[in-house]
Write a protein that holds these residues in place. Structure first.
Motif, PDB file in Angstrom:
ATOM      1  N   ARG A 151      40.257  60.242  29.094  1.00  0.00           N
ATOM      2  CA  ARG A 151      39.253  60.588  30.106  1.00  0.00           C
ATOM      3  C   ARG A 151      38.096  59.593  30.069  1.00  0.00           C
ATOM      4  O   ARG A 151      37.584  59.193  31.128  1.00  0.00           O
ATOM      5  CB  ARG A 151      38.744  62.011  29.868  1.00  0.00           C
ATOM      6  N   ILE A 152      37.685  59.189  28.883  1.00  0.00           N
ATOM      7  CA  ILE A 152      36.625  58.181  28.765  1.00  0.00           C
ATOM      8  C   ILE A 152      37.064  56.884  29.413  1.00  0.00           C
ATOM      9  O   ILE A 152      36.301  56.245  30.156  1.00  0.00           O
ATOM     10  CB  ILE A 152      36.258  57.957  27.283  1.00  0.00           C
ATOM     11  N   PHE A 153      38.309  56.496  29.135  1.00  0.00           N
ATOM     12  CA  PHE A 153      38.824  55.242  29.684  1.00  0.00           C
ATOM     13  C   PHE A 153      38.903  55.282  31.208  1.00  0.00           C
ATOM     14  O   PHE A 153      38.478  54.339  31.887  1.00  0.00           O
ATOM     15  CB  PHE A 153      40.202  54.952  29.093  1.00  0.00           C
ATOM     16  N   LEU A 154      39.422  56.380  31.747  1.00  0.00           N
ATOM     17  CA  LEU A 154      39.655  56.465  33.191  1.00  0.00           C
ATOM     18  C   LEU A 154      38.397  56.786  33.981  1.00  0.00           C
ATOM     19  O   LEU A 154      38.204  56.243  35.076  1.00  0.00           O
ATOM     20  CB  LEU A 154      40.727  57.526  33.484  1.00  0.00           C
ATOM     21  N   ARG A 155      37.516  57.631  33.438  1.00  0.00           N
ATOM     22  CA  ARG A 155      36.379  58.120  34.212  1.00  0.00           C
ATOM     23  C   ARG A 155      35.066  57.435  33.874  1.00  0.00           C
ATOM     24  O   ARG A 155      34.112  57.502  34.664  1.00  0.00           O
ATOM     25  CB  ARG A 155      36.230  59.635  33.990  1.00  0.00           C
ATOM     26  N   VAL A 156      34.995  56.772  32.718  1.00  0.00           N
ATOM     27  CA  VAL A 156      33.738  56.136  32.305  1.00  0.00           C
ATOM     28  C   VAL A 156      33.864  54.616  32.289  1.00  0.00           C
ATOM     29  O   VAL A 156      33.048  53.903  32.900  1.00  0.00           O
ATOM     30  CB  VAL A 156      33.297  56.645  30.915  1.00  0.00           C
ATOM     31  N   ILE A 157      34.883  54.111  31.607  1.00  0.00           N
ATOM     32  CA  ILE A 157      34.997  52.672  31.407  1.00  0.00           C
ATOM     33  C   ILE A 157      35.461  51.935  32.664  1.00  0.00           C
ATOM     34  O   ILE A 157      34.813  50.990  33.119  1.00  0.00           O
ATOM     35  CB  ILE A 157      35.944  52.368  30.233  1.00  0.00           C
ATOM     36  N   LEU A 158      36.582  52.373  33.245  1.00  0.00           N
ATOM     37  CA  LEU A 158      37.130  51.650  34.398  1.00  0.00           C
ATOM     38  C   LEU A 158      36.170  51.551  35.582  1.00  0.00           C
ATOM     39  O   LEU A 158      36.069  50.488  36.208  1.00  0.00           O
ATOM     40  CB  LEU A 158      38.450  52.289  34.843  1.00  0.00           C
ATOM     41  N   PRO A 159      35.422  52.611  35.922  1.00  0.00           N
ATOM     42  CA  PRO A 159      34.465  52.463  37.034  1.00  0.00           C
ATOM     43  C   PRO A 159      33.387  51.408  36.778  1.00  0.00           C
ATOM     44  O   PRO A 159      32.805  50.882  37.740  1.00  0.00           O
ATOM     45  CB  PRO A 159      33.842  53.868  37.145  1.00  0.00           C
ATOM     46  N   LEU A 160      33.115  51.097  35.518  1.00  0.00           N
ATOM     47  CA  LEU A 160      32.112  50.078  35.191  1.00  0.00           C
ATOM     48  C   LEU A 160      32.695  48.675  35.146  1.00  0.00           C
ATOM     49  O   LEU A 160      31.955  47.711  34.993  1.00  0.00           O
ATOM     50  CB  LEU A 160      31.476  50.396  33.829  1.00  0.00           C
ATOM     51  N   CYS A 161      34.004  48.578  35.278  1.00  0.00           N
ATOM     52  CA  CYS A 161      34.681  47.277  35.127  1.00  0.00           C
ATOM     53  C   CYS A 161      35.081  46.662  36.462  1.00  0.00           C
ATOM     54  O   CYS A 161      36.040  45.874  36.516  1.00  0.00           O
ATOM     55  CB  CYS A 161      35.919  47.440  34.244  1.00  0.00           C
ATOM     56  N   GLY A 162      34.388  47.008  37.528  1.00  0.00           N
ATOM     57  CA  GLY A 162      34.726  46.477  38.848  1.00  0.00           C
ATOM     58  C   GLY A 162      34.796  44.965  38.918  1.00  0.00           C
ATOM     59  O   GLY A 162      35.790  44.404  39.390  1.00  0.00           O
ATOM     60  N   PRO A 163      33.757  44.238  38.459  1.00  0.00           N
ATOM     61  CA  PRO A 163      33.822  42.770  38.527  1.00  0.00           C
ATOM     62  C   PRO A 163      34.982  42.185  37.729  1.00  0.00           C
ATOM     63  O   PRO A 163      35.654  41.253  38.196  1.00  0.00           O
ATOM     64  CB  PRO A 163      32.471  42.335  37.936  1.00  0.00           C
ATOM     65  N   ALA A 164      35.233  42.714  36.531  1.00  0.00           N
ATOM     66  CA  ALA A 164      36.330  42.196  35.720  1.00  0.00           C
ATOM     67  C   ALA A 164      37.676  42.501  36.358  1.00  0.00           C
ATOM     68  O   ALA A 164      38.588  41.657  36.350  1.00  0.00           O
ATOM     69  CB  ALA A 164      36.269  42.797  34.310  1.00  0.00           C
ATOM     70  N   ILE A 165      37.843  43.691  36.921  1.00  0.00           N
ATOM     71  CA  ILE A 165      39.094  44.052  37.577  1.00  0.00           C
ATOM     72  C   ILE A 165      39.318  43.188  38.806  1.00  0.00           C
ATOM     73  O   ILE A 165      40.454  42.756  39.085  1.00  0.00           O
ATOM     74  CB  ILE A 165      39.084  45.552  37.940  1.00  0.00           C
ATOM     75  N   ALA A 166      38.254  42.911  39.563  1.00  0.00           N
ATOM     76  CA  ALA A 166      38.385  42.035  40.735  1.00  0.00           C
ATOM     77  C   ALA A 166      38.802  40.636  40.322  1.00  0.00           C
ATOM     78  O   ALA A 166      39.661  40.011  40.965  1.00  0.00           O
ATOM     79  CB  ALA A 166      37.063  41.991  41.501  1.00  0.00           C
ATOM     80  N   THR A 167      38.211  40.126  39.254  1.00  0.00           N
ATOM     81  CA  THR A 167      38.590  38.798  38.751  1.00  0.00           C
ATOM     82  C   THR A 167      40.041  38.783  38.311  1.00  0.00           C
ATOM     83  O   THR A 167      40.798  37.864  38.654  1.00  0.00           O
ATOM     84  CB  THR A 167      37.686  38.409  37.565  1.00  0.00           C
TER      85      THR A 167
END
Length: 253
Positions: free
Chosen positions: A158-174
């Protein structure tokens, strides 16, 4: 920088004799759509385009999922052998892909995956570049938000999916741009693994069918290049802002 792409797009509407004439003309003297008609008619480029799309999308989604998981574990979780594992990831970055090409193909053939979508997709579902990129971005996220989520009773998933991933937008886009671009333009692996026309991707089909009777069909080649380049440009334009942020925040030069 832009002019070669402009010339490519304009010349795609020229016939091959007009492209090869000397001196050449910048604008088409007799514009024609024959190159695109042949591309999507006789050569069935629709199938090749669909194959490239399926492979590129699956590889990109796989890298986003698995590279993010491994990056999160290396950045925020504590376990034995963590530094050794990260060192192995960095080591694989130094090994050229050509070195592992033959054993990778032998493994794929032994698994019976030649000339299949899994054979084109599975070897690239996770890459060391993606793991390194996501780890470097996640390591900069504050630990306090993770500890607060744990205190509230959230599981690691839940931490990974609901907390971490939403904060990783720039890295995911890259990661999306780099992975999609690499998969979309991949030529050597699909050339070897795809043994029938039904499984050819765009780069393979473009290379094989733009040569007729030992003479290059430049009009057909340029029309195919337009079809190959346009999706990449669209993805980059849509994610450009996040791409720049991701490169800056992960420290990649």
């Amino acid at each position: 920088m832009v002019m070669p792409f402009v010339w490519m797009f304009i010349s795609a509407f020229k016939s091959t004799p007009e492209i090869r004439q000397h001196p050449t003309s910048f604008w088409p003297i007799d514009p024609t759509l024959d190159n695109f008609a042949e591309l999507f008619g006789r050569l069935d480029f629709t199938t090749f385009f669909a194959n490239s799309t399926i492979v590129a999308v699956c590889v990109t989604l796989g890298n986003i999922a698995f590279s993010s998981m491994v990056g999160y574990a290396l950045a925020k979780l504590q376990f034995r052998g963590k530094r050794l594992l990260f060192g192995m990831v960095l080591t694989t970055l130094m090994i050229p892909g050509v070195v592992t090409f033959v054993p990778l193909f032998v493994l794929t053939a032994n698994l019976g995956l030649v000339n299949t979508y899994p054979g084109l997709i599975l070897p690239f579902l996770i890459t060391p570049v993606g793991v390194f990129l996501m780890r470097q971005f996640m390591i900069g996220l504050p630990d306090d938000i993770i500890e607060a989520a744990r205190i509230d009773g959230a599981s690691e998933w839940r931490i990974f999916l609901r907390v971490i991933l939403p904060l990783c937008g720039p890295a995911i886009a890259t990661l999306t741009i780099l992975t999609f671009l690499g998969s979309w333009n991949n030529f050597l692996w699909p050339l070897v693994v795809a043994t029938s026309e039904e499984m050819y991707t765009l780069p393979v089909a473009l290379a094989l069918y733009s040569i007729s009777q030992n003479a290059a069909q430049y009009g057909l080649m340029l029309a195919g290049a337009v079809v190959v380049v346009v999706p990449v440009l669209v993805v980059f334009v849509l994610l450009q802002r996040y791409f720049v942020q991701g490169i800056a925040l992960t420290g990649i030069k």
